[in-house]
Design a protein around this motif. Structure first.
Motif, PDB file in Angstrom:
ATOM      1  N   MET A 255     -15.176 -61.403  38.823  1.00  9.25           N
ATOM      2  CA  MET A 255     -15.524 -60.196  38.905  1.00  9.25           C
ATOM      3  C   MET A 255     -16.868 -59.806  38.043  1.00  9.25           C
ATOM      4  SD  MET A 255     -12.147 -57.555  38.494  1.00  9.25           S
ATOM      5  CE  MET A 255     -10.874 -57.677  39.903  1.00  9.25           C
TER       6      MET A 255
ATOM      7  N   TYR B  15     -16.894 -54.209  36.864  1.00  6.83           N
ATOM      8  CA  TYR B  15     -15.639 -54.076  37.942  1.00  6.83           C
ATOM      9  C   TYR B  15     -14.289 -54.480  37.053  1.00  6.83           C
ATOM     10  CZ  TYR B  15     -17.745 -52.860  41.954  1.00  6.83           C
ATOM     11  OH  TYR B  15     -18.632 -52.005  43.216  1.00  6.83           O
TER      12      TYR B  15
ATOM     13  N   GLU C 127     -13.060 -51.644  35.130  1.00  9.36           N
ATOM     14  CA  GLU C 127     -12.376 -50.618  35.812  1.00  9.36           C
ATOM     15  C   GLU C 127     -11.241 -51.217  36.404  1.00  9.36           C
ATOM     16  OE1 GLU C 127     -13.235 -48.677  40.382  1.00  9.36           O
ATOM     17  OE2 GLU C 127     -14.861 -49.742  39.155  1.00  9.36           O
ATOM     18  N   HIS C 128     -11.050 -52.822  36.470  1.00 11.74           N
ATOM     19  CA  HIS C 128      -9.593 -53.178  36.964  1.00 11.74           C
ATOM     20  C   HIS C 128      -8.771 -53.185  35.959  1.00 11.74           C
ATOM     21  CE1 HIS C 128      -7.031 -56.740  37.608  1.00 11.74           C
ATOM     22  NE2 HIS C 128      -7.163 -56.452  38.721  1.00 11.74           N
TER      23      HIS C 128
ATOM     24  N   TYR D 214      -7.358 -49.558  35.969  1.00 13.95           N
ATOM     25  CA  TYR D 214      -6.466 -49.416  37.132  1.00 13.95           C
ATOM     26  C   TYR D 214      -5.149 -50.025  36.893  1.00 13.95           C
ATOM     27  CZ  TYR D 214      -4.370 -50.018  41.555  1.00 13.95           C
ATOM     28  OH  TYR D 214      -3.643 -49.927  42.726  1.00 13.95           O
TER      29      TYR D 214
ATOM     30  N   ILE E 111      -5.954 -47.993  45.040  1.00 14.46           N
ATOM     31  CA  ILE E 111      -6.718 -48.963  46.341  1.00 14.46           C
ATOM     32  C   ILE E 111      -5.705 -49.844  47.501  1.00 14.46           C
ATOM     33  CG2 ILE E 111      -8.812 -49.047  45.004  1.00 14.46           C
ATOM     34  CD1 ILE E 111      -7.861 -52.003  44.149  1.00 14.46           C
TER      35      ILE E 111
ATOM     36  N   ARG F 148     -12.333 -51.395  50.990  1.00 16.63           N
ATOM     37  CA  ARG F 148     -13.312 -50.729  50.298  1.00 16.63           C
ATOM     38  C   ARG F 148     -14.386 -51.730  49.983  1.00 16.63           C
ATOM     39  NH1 ARG F 148     -12.725 -48.574  44.075  1.00 16.63           N
ATOM     40  NH2 ARG F 148     -11.786 -50.418  43.293  1.00 16.63           N
ATOM     41  N   GLU F 149     -15.787 -51.466  49.670  1.00 25.98           N
ATOM     42  CA  GLU F 149     -16.634 -52.477  49.390  1.00 25.98           C
ATOM     43  C   GLU F 149     -16.692 -52.278  47.856  1.00 25.98           C
ATOM     44  OE1 GLU F 149     -21.418 -53.000  49.612  1.00 25.98           O
ATOM     45  OE2 GLU F 149     -20.317 -52.039  51.272  1.00 25.98           O
ATOM     46  N   VAL F 150     -16.441 -53.800  47.084  1.00 23.20           N
ATOM     47  CA  VAL F 150     -16.871 -53.942  45.683  1.00 23.20           C
ATOM     48  C   VAL F 150     -17.781 -55.026  45.480  1.00 23.20           C
ATOM     49  CG1 VAL F 150     -14.441 -53.049  45.191  1.00 23.20           C
ATOM     50  CG2 VAL F 150     -14.849 -55.634  45.929  1.00 23.20           C
TER      51      VAL F 150
ATOM     52  N   GLU G 187     -15.936 -57.054  50.763  1.00 23.27           N
ATOM     53  CA  GLU G 187     -15.160 -55.977  51.419  1.00 23.27           C
ATOM     54  C   GLU G 187     -13.662 -56.478  50.918  1.00 23.27           C
ATOM     55  OE1 GLU G 187     -14.563 -53.868  55.605  1.00 23.27           O
ATOM     56  OE2 GLU G 187     -14.119 -55.949  55.576  1.00 23.27           O
TER      57      GLU G 187
END
Length: 395
Positions: A71, A75, A78-79, A82, A94, A99-101, A114
């Motif tokens: 990543m 991200y 953020e991961h 989460y 999620i 979703r698009e990452v 995706e």
């Protein structure tokens, strides 16, 4: 005594696990999409061949490592947040939602992915299965399509300029002639042998008029340049009324002498949309040119352009005084290379609809008939404006 019956201590169960694992490994390695399995701490447990190709890491390199290694840093943060939130609360954000990452290749390249996530409870805790699809081929295709559309629209504009050239030359002749006359008057009246020289304020007034005519000519040339200029599409917040008004003015140049009246019905205020003004104007120009072509052979000879602002869409309607379009023709009207004209390739309406749809809108037609002409309708979304009004926050 031996009876020949199977021994009770022979248990076939241990053979089932290797078979199941082999089947799972086969599924992983033959899947076209990338598949990665992690535990609830983010440790990678499985990494298939598609993931190896996508991220440039081998399975041996990543298994046992944290999933953050594939990543981008933003991200990864953020991961972590989460995962921590999910372990504390069990709240899903999620899981089950595609979703698009962004993913990060071993060479540091960031690319769009995706991602769909599924959850599997196991005896060793929760595990998460991520299915990943590299979006670079799709993005490249979309970009190439956009470039091809821009090239075709450029060719269409050049073709339109063939028809507009004479009218534009006539339009330019007026301010240039006026400019020449003003300058000649100043030259004549400021000569030494002039019997009645102009006062400074009179000269200033004439020069202001000459300047206005020069600016008028410059504006006409600028519009011509914008029409034929080859450039990439650029979307911005625009007033659809202004775009349509200018398209009507440009079409009126071509319609001079054809006795076709172009009527306009537009709202008093602005109708804002997020769009490329040149592309949208070219759609309207195409509709107007077609409508004028039809109307000039009718008894009434008129074209009406209407701009409307609804709750979710900005609408441009172009109606003509012709006899309408047959159902058979209407069914194929937006297909590439389909045309009712004796000349032309039939690209106009097909490309126009494609561009409208790329803007999130559409181009449609009510065929008319029975004394009514066709009505073409261009719709463009105005969702950003209304969403801002009704949803001021993320909630």
């Amino acid at each position: 005594m031996h009876t020949g019956a199977p021994s009770s201590d022979i248990d076939p169960q241990p053979e089932r696990a290797p078979v199941s694992e082999a089947r799972f490994a086969s599924v992983l390695d033959t899947a076209a999409d990338g598949i990665v399995v992690i535990d609830e701490r983010g440790t990678i447990l499985a990494f298939n061949k598609s993931c190896e190709q996508m991220f440039g890491h081998t399975a041996a390199e990543v298994i046992g490592q944290n999933v953050k290694m594939i990543m981008p840093p933003s991200y990864a943060v953020e991961h972590d947040r989460y995962i921590s939130h999910y372990r504390k609360t069990g709240e899903r954000k999620i899981i089950g939602i595609g979703r698009e990452v962004a993913g990060m290749h071993s060479d540091g390249t960031i690319f769009p992915v995706e991602l769909s996530v599924g959850e599997a409870p196991t005896t060793e805790g929760r595990q998460f299965i991520g299915i990943l699809r590299d979006l670079r081929p799709r993005k490249q295709t979309e970009q190439r399509l956009s470039q091809l559309q821009a090239q075709i629209m450029h060719m269409t504009r050049l073709s339109a300029m063939d028809e507009m050239g004479a009218a534009m030359a006539h339009e330019l002749n007026q301010p240039l002639t006026a400019l020449m006359l003003y300058l000649q008057a100043v030259m004549r009246q400021t000569r030494v042998d002039s019997g009645k020289p102009l006062r400074p304020e009179q000269i200033r007034t004439i020069m202001e008029k000459a300047l206005n005519e020069a600016e008028r000519a410059g504006g006409i040339i600028q519009r011509m340049r914008q029409m034929v200029e080859k450039r990439d599409p650029e979307r911005s917040r625009i007033d659809l009324v202004d775009v349509v008004e200018e398209a009507i003015d440009l079409t009126a140049f071509v319609a001079q002498g054809s006795t076709v009246t172009i009527r306009r019905v537009v709202p008093a205020g602005a109708v804002e949309v997020e769009a490329d003004p040149i592309q949208i104007q070219q759609i309207v120009l195409n509709l107007l040119r077609n409508a004028v072509e039809v109307a000039k052979d009718s008894a009434d000879k008129w074209v009406e352009v209407r701009v409307k602002d609804t709750d979710r869409a900005a609408v441009v309607e172009v109606e003509d005084s012709g006899a309408g379009i047959s159902a058979e023709t209407a069914a194929t009207l937006f297909r590439t290379f389909s045309t009712t004209k004796k000349t032309g390739m039939g690209l106009g309406l097909a490309i126009s609809r494609s561009i409208a749809q790329n803007h999130g809108g559409d181009l449609s037609v009510v065929p008319g008939g029975d004394g009514r002409g066709a009505i073409f309708t261009l719709s463009l979304p105005t969702g950003d404006r209304h969403d801002q009004a009704t949803n001021p926050g993320d909630g």
